[in-house]
Design a protein around this motif. Structure first.
Motif, short mmCIF file in Angstrom:
data_model
loop_
_atom_site.label_atom_id
_atom_site.label_comp_id
_atom_site.label_asym_id
_atom_site.label_seq_id
_atom_site.Cartn_x
_atom_site.Cartn_y
_atom_site.Cartn_z
N HIS A 14 55.74 17.40 -7.75
CA HIS A 14 56.90 17.96 -7.04
C HIS A 14 56.73 17.83 -5.53
CE1 HIS A 14 60.46 20.40 -6.51
NE2 HIS A 14 59.80 21.23 -5.73
N THR A 15 55.53 18.07 -5.04
CA THR A 15 55.25 17.94 -3.61
C THR A 15 55.47 16.51 -3.15
OG1 THR A 15 53.64 19.75 -3.63
CG2 THR A 15 53.48 18.17 -1.82
N LEU A 16 54.98 15.55 -3.94
CA LEU A 16 55.12 14.14 -3.58
C LEU A 16 56.58 13.70 -3.65
CD1 LEU A 16 51.93 12.86 -5.38
CD2 LEU A 16 52.33 12.78 -2.92
N PHE A 32 49.60 5.39 -12.82
CA PHE A 32 48.48 6.17 -13.33
C PHE A 32 48.56 6.23 -14.86
CE2 PHE A 32 49.23 8.15 -9.07
CZ PHE A 32 48.08 7.66 -8.47
N ASP A 33 47.51 5.74 -15.52
CA ASP A 33 47.47 5.68 -16.98
C ASP A 33 46.04 5.94 -17.43
OD1 ASP A 33 49.46 4.13 -19.27
OD2 ASP A 33 47.34 4.33 -19.76
N ILE A 45 43.08 6.95 -15.29
CA ILE A 45 42.85 8.39 -15.15
C ILE A 45 41.96 8.86 -16.29
CG2 ILE A 45 43.96 10.65 -15.10
CD1 ILE A 45 44.45 8.78 -12.63
N THR A 46 40.76 9.27 -15.95
CA THR A 46 39.78 9.70 -16.94
C THR A 46 39.64 11.21 -17.01
OG1 THR A 46 38.04 9.40 -15.28
CG2 THR A 46 38.46 7.56 -16.77
N SER A 47 40.27 11.92 -16.08
CA SER A 47 40.25 13.38 -16.10
C SER A 47 41.35 13.89 -15.18
CB SER A 47 38.90 13.92 -15.61
OG SER A 47 38.74 13.68 -14.22
N GLU A 56 43.55 11.39 -6.72
CA GLU A 56 44.39 10.24 -6.39
C GLU A 56 45.72 10.69 -5.79
OE1 GLU A 56 43.77 7.01 -6.47
OE2 GLU A 56 41.72 7.30 -7.20
N LEU A 57 46.29 11.76 -6.32
CA LEU A 57 47.57 12.26 -5.78
C LEU A 57 47.38 12.81 -4.37
CD1 LEU A 57 49.10 13.99 -8.93
CD2 LEU A 57 49.53 11.70 -8.04
#
Length: 202
Positions: A95-97, A164-165, A184-186, A193-194
């Motif tokens: 939402h911020t982004l 992102f996947d 994305i592993t966690s 990243e965000l």
């Protein structure tokens, strides 16, 4: 310059609790893991995301292949609402982004039933400028056609997007098509990243 953020859903915007779900049903942990492997490692699972066959037909095929666990498999598939776990802190970042001016898009492999159950009431759907889900076009990642469909439908320049996947093969396919992607592993990896995408306040 990145202008658009593209998200997978499962393992990215949501977590999955499939093992706990099967244990809630009444299986012990070891059996839950076996049943999960029977479902998810079988090519039949991919048929849900393509949605070329009715759900009942896929369930019956599972029951024929795994008769010992047919009741648990049927229960699991028909109760997808118990499978997911929200990530509200991630949704807040989305939402911020969005408010910072980024375009927000969804690109995910899902059958219609699970997608609707898992995204019901999820705030990231309100922030999304568009979504392409496999059941809608009967194509799944990492098939390049589903990526191209996203680009064409929303007039996106791949070079201006980041994806992102959680699955490496989907990340590699995205990179080959010119859309930078991160595995994305966690949840912590995703939040980091965000944070990189938030402009520094001056």
């Amino acid at each position: 310059m990145i202008k658009n953020i593209v998200f997978d859903v499962g393992g990215v915007l949501l977590e999955y609790r499939w093992k706990d779900m099967l244990m809630d049903y009444g299986l012990d942990e070891d059996t839950a893991i076996i049943v999960g492997s029977e479902m998810f490692d079988d090519p039949l699972w991919g048929e849900f995301d393509l949605e070329l066959l009715p759900e009942e037909e896929i369930i019956k095929r599972y029951e024929e292949k795994y008769p010992e666990h047919k009741d648990a498999i049927r229960w699991f598939i028909t109760h997808g609402e118990f499978m997911h776990v929200p990530r509200p802190d991630v949704w807040e970042k989305v939402h911020t982004l969005k408010n910072k001016g980024y375009g927000i898009y969804i690109l995910s492999n899902y059958c219609e039933d699970f997608f609707k159950k898992h995204t019901k009431g999820a705030s990231f759907m309100d922030d999304a400028d568009g979504a392409v889900v496999s059941y809608q076009i009967h194509k799944v990642k990492p098939d390049k056609e589903i990526y191209q469909y996203l680009f064409d439908k929303y007039s996106l320049n791949p070079a201006e997007c980041i994806f992102f996947d959680d699955r490496l093969e989907n990340v590699e396919a995205s990179n080959k098509l010119g859309m930078r992607a991160v595995q994305i592993t966690s949840k912590e990896v995703l939040l980091n990243e965000l944070n990189k995408l938030q402009p520094t306040e001056t």
